[in-house]
Design a protein around this motif. Sequence first.
Motif, PDB file in Angstrom:
ATOM      1  N   GLY A  75       0.884  -1.222  -0.031  1.00 41.95           N
ATOM      2  CA  GLY A  75      -0.034  -0.053   0.112  1.00 41.95           C
ATOM      3  C   GLY A  75       0.891   1.166  -0.194  1.00 41.95           C
ATOM      4  N   VAL A  76       1.988   1.424   0.865  1.00 35.13           N
ATOM      5  CA  VAL A  76       2.764   2.600   0.862  1.00 35.13           C
ATOM      6  C   VAL A  76       3.258   2.681  -0.391  1.00 35.13           C
ATOM      7  N   ALA A  77       4.118   1.734  -0.950  1.00 40.76           N
ATOM      8  CA  ALA A  77       4.571   1.657  -2.445  1.00 40.76           C
ATOM      9  C   ALA A  77       3.599   2.370  -3.467  1.00 40.76           C
ATOM     10  N   MET A  78       2.343   1.489  -3.316  1.00 45.27           N
ATOM     11  CA  MET A  78       1.265   2.131  -4.353  1.00 45.27           C
ATOM     12  C   MET A  78       0.994   3.356  -4.155  1.00 45.27           C
ATOM     13  N   VAL A  79       0.862   3.959  -2.933  1.00 41.60           N
ATOM     14  CA  VAL A  79       0.349   5.459  -2.646  1.00 41.60           C
ATOM     15  C   VAL A  79       1.548   6.324  -3.168  1.00 41.60           C
ATOM     16  N   ASP A  80       2.857   6.096  -3.030  1.00 43.49           N
ATOM     17  CA  ASP A  80       3.991   6.864  -3.367  1.00 43.49           C
ATOM     18  C   ASP A  80       3.827   6.876  -4.964  1.00 43.49           C
ATOM     19  N   ALA A  81       3.636   5.810  -5.645  1.00 45.26           N
ATOM     20  CA  ALA A  81       4.043   5.567  -7.015  1.00 45.26           C
ATOM     21  C   ALA A  81       2.479   6.230  -7.546  1.00 45.26           C
ATOM     22  N   PHE A  82       1.495   6.393  -7.086  1.00 45.62           N
ATOM     23  CA  PHE A  82       0.141   6.921  -7.924  1.00 45.62           C
ATOM     24  C   PHE A  82       0.478   8.534  -7.402  1.00 45.62           C
ATOM     25  N   SER A  83       0.978   8.712  -6.419  1.00 41.34           N
ATOM     26  CA  SER A  83       1.202  10.356  -6.139  1.00 41.34           C
ATOM     27  C   SER A  83       2.173  11.004  -6.820  1.00 41.34           C
ATOM     28  N   LYS A  84       3.218  10.052  -7.476  1.00 38.39           N
ATOM     29  CA  LYS A  84       4.053  10.544  -8.374  1.00 38.39           C
ATOM     30  C   LYS A  84       3.545  10.970  -9.727  1.00 38.39           C
ATOM     31  N   GLN A  85       2.466  10.009  -9.989  1.00 35.19           N
ATOM     32  CA  GLN A  85       1.817  10.496 -11.348  1.00 35.19           C
ATOM     33  C   GLN A  85       0.533  11.616 -11.240  1.00 35.19           C
ATOM     34  N   GLY A  86       0.486  12.284 -10.063  1.00 36.11           N
ATOM     35  CA  GLY A  86      -0.316  13.278 -10.130  1.00 36.11           C
ATOM     36  C   GLY A  86      -1.757  13.014  -9.539  1.00 36.11           C
ATOM     37  N   PHE A  87      -1.977  11.742  -8.958  1.00 38.67           N
ATOM     38  CA  PHE A  87      -3.198  11.386  -8.404  1.00 38.67           C
ATOM     39  C   PHE A  87      -2.998  12.088  -6.862  1.00 38.67           C
ATOM     40  N   SER A  88      -4.109  12.431  -6.178  1.00 37.23           N
ATOM     41  CA  SER A  88      -4.258  12.697  -4.927  1.00 37.23           C
ATOM     42  C   SER A  88      -4.985  11.694  -4.154  1.00 37.23           C
ATOM     43  N   VAL A  89      -3.954  10.872  -3.287  1.00 38.06           N
ATOM     44  CA  VAL A  89      -4.581   9.717  -2.622  1.00 38.06           C
ATOM     45  C   VAL A  89      -4.965  10.256  -1.279  1.00 38.06           C
ATOM     46  N   SER A  90      -6.198   9.528  -0.980  1.00 41.07           N
ATOM     47  CA  SER A  90      -6.947  10.157   0.231  1.00 41.07           C
ATOM     48  C   SER A  90      -7.346   8.874   1.010  1.00 41.07           C
ATOM     49  N   ALA A  91      -7.935   8.951   2.075  1.00 41.26           N
ATOM     50  CA  ALA A  91      -8.668   7.692   2.711  1.00 41.26           C
ATOM     51  C   ALA A  91      -9.684   7.257   2.212  1.00 41.26           C
ATOM     52  N   ALA A  92      -9.959   5.910   2.453  1.00 37.55           N
ATOM     53  CA  ALA A  92     -11.038   5.329   1.875  1.00 37.55           C
ATOM     54  C   ALA A  92     -12.467   5.667   2.116  1.00 37.55           C
TER      55      ALA A  92
END
Length: 183
Positions: A75-92
């Motif tokens: 999960g931490v790796a995916m949050v970091d990866a998607f954030s680098k692509q310009g997604f705003s990662v938020s709580a479920a």
Amino acid sequence: MKKTFILITCILMASCASSSQDARIEIFPNVTESNIGSGTILSITVDDSRPSGIIGTTGETTQIYTSQDLSETIGVAMVDAFSKQGFSVSAASDPAAVRMMVALEDLSYTRDGNLVTTTVNTTSRMRVTLEGKNFGKNYSNSEERVIPFSSSEETNNSQLRSILETIIERIVNDQELLAAVKR
């Protein structure tokens, strides 16, 4: 001569005997920074749905497992990866978020060794679904390495890290998934 042979045999047997390994897997997928997500709000939930916590065996009685929470590590790796692509990662719980569910279905390790080399195979499989988006896709990969003499904790950890990084990179760079998230 006989004593030397016995001594060499004992050393070889002792070096082959090992205890179970608690694998330490750090995941740092290689993701190019971009703005492809354009601030789209995304929540990511990861579930370790493998039938067993045992990743594989290194011998007849020794196992590879991890005491890490793989759901959290992935999960931490995916949050970091998607954030680098310009997604705003938020709580479920964020009602504006696109909900991505990721299930780790397989992470396995097998080896075939002899005195000269050891061949190690690892496989992984993840299922990604987007709630309310009619999107579900399986991602899998495998890796084989031939290691001089015998595998070690270091080579095992490296190969497990590599296989998980590769599958996360495939997920994060999947254009079909990215389009579905932004729909």
